[in-house]
Design an enzyme around this catalytic site. Structure first.
Site, PDB file in Angstrom:
ATOM      1  N   ARG A 164     -58.090  17.222  23.244  1.00 34.62           N
ATOM      2  CA  ARG A 164     -58.485  18.479  24.004  1.00 34.62           C
ATOM      3  C   ARG A 164     -60.335  18.867  23.707  1.00 34.62           C
ATOM      4  O   ARG A 164     -60.672  17.432  22.919  1.00 34.62           O
ATOM      5  CB  ARG A 164     -58.016  19.247  21.713  1.00 34.62           C
ATOM      6  CG  ARG A 164     -56.605  19.466  21.594  1.00 34.62           C
ATOM      7  CD  ARG A 164     -56.175  20.237  22.515  1.00 34.62           C
ATOM      8  NE  ARG A 164     -54.780  20.614  21.974  1.00 34.62           N
ATOM      9  CZ  ARG A 164     -54.051  21.744  21.493  1.00 34.62           C
ATOM     10  NH1 ARG A 164     -55.198  22.649  20.197  1.00 34.62           N
ATOM     11  NH2 ARG A 164     -52.701  21.291  20.755  1.00 34.62           N
ATOM     12  N   CYS A 207     -51.640  30.557   7.341  1.00 32.17           N
ATOM     13  CA  CYS A 207     -50.615  28.754   6.716  1.00 32.17           C
ATOM     14  C   CYS A 207     -51.511  28.388   6.964  1.00 32.17           C
ATOM     15  O   CYS A 207     -51.992  27.439   7.282  1.00 32.17           O
ATOM     16  CB  CYS A 207     -49.535  29.399   8.532  1.00 32.17           C
ATOM     17  SG  CYS A 207     -50.423  28.536   9.728  1.00 32.17           S
ATOM     18  N   LYS A 258     -51.379  17.482  20.225  1.00 29.94           N
ATOM     19  CA  LYS A 258     -52.326  17.461  20.686  1.00 29.94           C
ATOM     20  C   LYS A 258     -53.015  16.021  19.858  1.00 29.94           C
ATOM     21  O   LYS A 258     -52.659  15.103  18.555  1.00 29.94           O
ATOM     22  CB  LYS A 258     -52.808  18.190  19.621  1.00 29.94           C
ATOM     23  CG  LYS A 258     -52.484  18.253  18.211  1.00 29.94           C
ATOM     24  CD  LYS A 258     -53.374  20.190  17.131  1.00 29.94           C
ATOM     25  CE  LYS A 258     -51.901  21.012  17.431  1.00 29.94           C
ATOM     26  NZ  LYS A 258     -52.801  21.980  17.279  1.00 29.94           N
ATOM     27  N   CYS A 318     -59.369  31.351  10.146  1.00 28.56           N
ATOM     28  CA  CYS A 318     -58.881  31.508  11.096  1.00 28.56           C
ATOM     29  C   CYS A 318     -58.676  32.300  11.245  1.00 28.56           C
ATOM     30  O   CYS A 318     -58.066  33.576  10.977  1.00 28.56           O
ATOM     31  CB  CYS A 318     -57.489  30.193  11.060  1.00 28.56           C
ATOM     32  SG  CYS A 318     -55.803  31.534  10.373  1.00 28.56           S
ATOM     33  N   ARG A 369     -58.249  29.349  25.915  1.00 27.27           N
ATOM     34  CA  ARG A 369     -59.428  28.487  25.142  1.00 27.27           C
ATOM     35  C   ARG A 369     -60.140  27.559  26.425  1.00 27.27           C
ATOM     36  O   ARG A 369     -59.589  27.431  27.231  1.00 27.27           O
ATOM     37  CB  ARG A 369     -58.356  28.277  23.851  1.00 27.27           C
ATOM     38  CG  ARG A 369     -59.704  27.648  23.701  1.00 27.27           C
ATOM     39  CD  ARG A 369     -58.740  25.889  21.960  1.00 27.27           C
ATOM     40  NE  ARG A 369     -58.094  26.718  21.132  1.00 27.27           N
ATOM     41  CZ  ARG A 369     -57.174  26.693  20.598  1.00 27.27           C
ATOM     42  NH1 ARG A 369     -56.852  24.706  21.108  1.00 27.27           N
ATOM     43  NH2 ARG A 369     -56.290  27.100  19.251  1.00 27.27           N
ATOM     44  N   CYS A 426     -51.921  35.892  15.747  1.00 28.17           N
ATOM     45  CA  CYS A 426     -51.554  33.845  15.660  1.00 28.17           C
ATOM     46  C   CYS A 426     -50.077  34.128  15.147  1.00 28.17           C
ATOM     47  O   CYS A 426     -49.982  34.755  14.402  1.00 28.17           O
ATOM     48  CB  CYS A 426     -51.966  33.564  15.314  1.00 28.17           C
ATOM     49  SG  CYS A 426     -51.255  31.257  14.605  1.00 28.17           S
ATOM     50  N   CYS A 429     -55.952  25.395   9.967  1.00 29.90           N
ATOM     51  CA  CYS A 429     -57.321  25.298  11.301  1.00 29.90           C
ATOM     52  C   CYS A 429     -57.902  25.691  10.633  1.00 29.90           C
ATOM     53  O   CYS A 429     -59.147  25.478  11.892  1.00 29.90           O
ATOM     54  CB  CYS A 429     -56.573  26.409  12.412  1.00 29.90           C
ATOM     55  SG  CYS A 429     -55.027  26.171  13.079  1.00 29.90           S
ATOM     56  N   LYS A 445     -57.720  14.741  18.807  1.00 28.42           N
ATOM     57  CA  LYS A 445     -58.962  15.506  18.821  1.00 28.42           C
ATOM     58  C   LYS A 445     -59.970  14.461  18.654  1.00 28.42           C
ATOM     59  O   LYS A 445     -59.676  13.939  17.224  1.00 28.42           O
ATOM     60  CB  LYS A 445     -58.728  16.710  17.465  1.00 28.42           C
ATOM     61  CG  LYS A 445     -57.511  17.376  17.964  1.00 28.42           C
ATOM     62  CD  LYS A 445     -57.742  18.407  16.333  1.00 28.42           C
ATOM     63  CE  LYS A 445     -56.818  20.157  16.886  1.00 28.42           C
ATOM     64  NZ  LYS A 445     -56.621  21.085  16.094  1.00 28.42           N
TER      65      LYS A 445
END
Ligand code: SRM
Ligand code: SF4
Length: 557
Positions: A142, A470, A206, A425, A73, A431, A474, A208
């Site tokens: 990120r 899930c 993470k 997503c 990414r 994934c 995302c 953001k």
């Protein structure tokens, strides 16, 4: 005495990684198709996830080796790229990936299917284009998202600077990236200065950050750990409203995990920007949960300790108080289609379903985009809705631009009104966390939903629809108007009640709806909305007003 570990395993891996090095350099050349378990955690800080093709796994059954490949990414602040950079990314996909690019919900680009032996060349190629993959994943700040600027609006253009500054300032400083991927000179980790922001244990999870203009919610700012909303006077940024503690990930049927929208922390003058960001991050670094990764995001700290406590901790670090100014009103700004820009050039916002740019039989989307970029050399901007805006197209280029797509029988506009803002997503097959289909199922579901809208005469006000494989969220399902979240193969949780502006969370109707029931259920929900909705009322506002009962009754019937 409790035998519970004081910190999670990932914390120990970070701590002993010698500045994110671990054994990555050695494993990269050991001939195996994959990395060891501990290294997978460190790879993320370099923008890499090891994956295996879940379809191949299913086909092979047990006992056969997994088909390993990497997802890589980019770190692309605000999703802004020059034509040259986009063309380089396009080329690298063919050389080292699966031939496709995947635009993400954080304005980045992912490569899928990169074999271990090709990783280094791919990352070098990205570096040569003046971008990187550093800190695109991992327990760090990120990719910074930023309000798209299709019109060449002078105020929005002013956001480039703070976005770049935040992106650079909060990238990990270790030399590991240069050593491992770019053949840079090796530095003794012992002699390396400790990372001034992250130290040796980085963040608990993470982190953001989004940057926008006060009022413009095209970045879905409430879903970020930290969001900055700039205020302006005479064309200059005067300061920022700060929002903290947004995040969407949850687990099905685990009330201790939940999505949360960010809270208004306050406003501070523009010259204090880095100081405020550093202080917010420092509070999360000092107090965030390092034992339980499911409870480690900033949102849980906010919920557990309260906004006032958090503000006090931030202000202890900044040394000044944040002003409590009234919050802005928010709206979503549409950037698809043709727009005239302030400098007389044009922009075109191209809708790309689920951000997947790949050539398929009779659908050479990647080739068409490349041709358009080669021909007009526009700057491009990836949007938080996985779309691509071409900017600075000559005023007389419209016909020629459209012909590039038409000649290849490609539609230049979304297939129907519900498509423009729909997101999914990647889910299966790449994934590793997917419980059900999302991106691959979205086209069928949208076709059904569009025909329901058309039949009910509601296509003028399509709901914002999002689907994920899930509950991690995302594609930001919990700030949509109508969302489908994978629970297990062929079973979805269905949510309603967000709003088009992205300022309200959805509520769950049921988490056991079979996939075959989804189109019928949506049609019945639209029947109620058509019958009982007020004039001009969006589906999200309607479903929020009437509550879950009428919808749950449809499932019970
Ligand atoms: Fe995400 C993990 C894809 C945006 C919440 N996300 C993953 C992984 C890496 C799966 C994994 O850990 O093995 C997915 C890779 C799938 C694949 O095959 O490519 C993945 N996330 C994506 C992307 C590509 C979805 C998309 O359709 O574009 C987005 C990449 C953004 C980027 O460029 O950086 C993406 N992920 C998001 C967002 C939305 C956002 O940030 O705006 C969220 C919800 C907001 C939030 O963070 O709370 C999100 N992803 C997660 C979570 C749940 C985090 C949590 O707090 O519980 C995970 C799992 C985890 O971290 O443990 C996850
Ligand atoms: Fe994977 Fe779940 Fe994220 Fe979809 S929402 S990409 S299935 S982690």
């Amino acid at each position: 005495m409790s035998d519970k570990p004081q910190v999670s395993k990932v914390e120990k891996i970070k701590e002993s990684s010698r500045g994110l090095r671990g054994t990555l350099a050695e494993e990269l050349v050991n001939g195996a198709p994959n990395f060891e378990a501990d290294s997978l955690q460190l790879l993320k800080f370099h923008g890499i996830y090891q994956q295996d093709d879940r379809d191949a796994r299913n086909r092979s059954g047990s006992g056969m080796e997994k088909a390993y490949s990497m997802m890589i990414r980019g770190r692309i602040p605000g999703g802004r790229m020059s034509a040259k950079q986009y063309l380089e990314f396009d080329k690298l996909a063919d050389l080292y990936g699966n031939g496709g690019l995947r635009l993400t919900t954080r304005q980045s680009i992912q490569y899928h299917g990169v074999l271990k032996e090709k990783m280094k060349d791919l990352i070098k190629g990205i570096h040569e284009s003046m971008l990187s993959t550093i800190c695109a994943c991992g327990d760090v700040v990120r990719n910074v998202t930023q309000a798209p600027n299709p019109l060449g609006d002078a105020e929005l253009a002013k956001l480039d600077e703070p976005s770049n500054l935040i992106s650079d300032h909060f990238a990990a400083r270790s030399n590991a990236y240069v050593e491992i991927w770019l053949d840079g000179e090796r530095v003794d980790p012992q002699s390396e200065q400790e990372d001034p922001i992250y130290g040796t244990n980085y963040l608990p999870r993470k982190f953001k950050i989004a940057v926008t203009r006060a009022g413009d919610n095209s970045v879905d700012l409430f879903t970020n750990d930290l969001a900055l909303a700039a205020t302006f006077e005479k064309g200059e940024i005067t300061g920022y409203h700060y929002y903290v503690g947004g995040g969407l990930g949850k687990n099905h049927r685990n009330a201790k995990t939940y999505p949360r929208l960010a809270s208004h922390l306050g406003w501070a003058a523009a010259d204090k920007m880095i100081q405020v960001c550093e202080s917010v991050i420092a509070v999360q670094k000092d107090f965030g949960d390092r034992k339980d990764r499911k409870h480690a995001r900033l949102k849980y700290l906010l919920e557990d300790r309260g906004l006032d406590w958090f503000r006090t901790e931030v202000e202890k670090r900044t040394g000044f108080s944040l002003e409590q100014k009234p919050e802005p009103d928010w709206s979503f700004v549409d950037y698809l289609g043709w727009h005239e820009r302030s400098d007389g050039t044009l922009s075109f916002g191209l809708h790309i379903l689920s951000g997947r740019i790949i050539d398929k039989e009779n659908e050479p989307v990647k080739t068409a985009i490349r041709e358009a970029v080669e021909t007009f050399q526009p700057e491009v901007q990836i949007t938080p809705d996985q779309d691509l805006v071409f900017m600075g197209l000559p005023a007389d280029s419209r016909e020629k631009f459209e012909a590039i797509f038409e000649d290849k029988q490609l539609a230049i506009s979304p297939k129907g009104s519900v498509y423009s803002r729909a997101l999914a997503c990647p889910a299966l097959p790449t994934c590793g966390l997917a419980l059900a289909e999302a991106e691959r199922f979205l086209p069928d579901l949208l076709a059904d939903i569009q025909s329901s809208l058309d039949r009910h005469g509601l296509s003028e006000k399509p709901p914002v629809i999002r689907m994920t494989g899930c509950p991690n969220g995302c594609a930001r399902p919990y700030s949509a108007e109508l969302a489908f979240v994978g629970r297990s193969a062929g079973i979805y949780a269905v949510y309603v009640g967000g709003n088009p502006e992205g300022t309200r969370l959805v509520q769950e109707i049921s988490d056991t709806v079979p996939v075959d029931r989804l189109p019928g259920l949506v049609d019945e929900m639209f029947t109620l909305w058509k019958k009982e909705g007020k004039e001009g009322e969006s589906f999200g506002d309607y479903s929020n007003r009437v509550g879950l009962e009428p919808f749950q009754a449809l499932i019970a019937d």
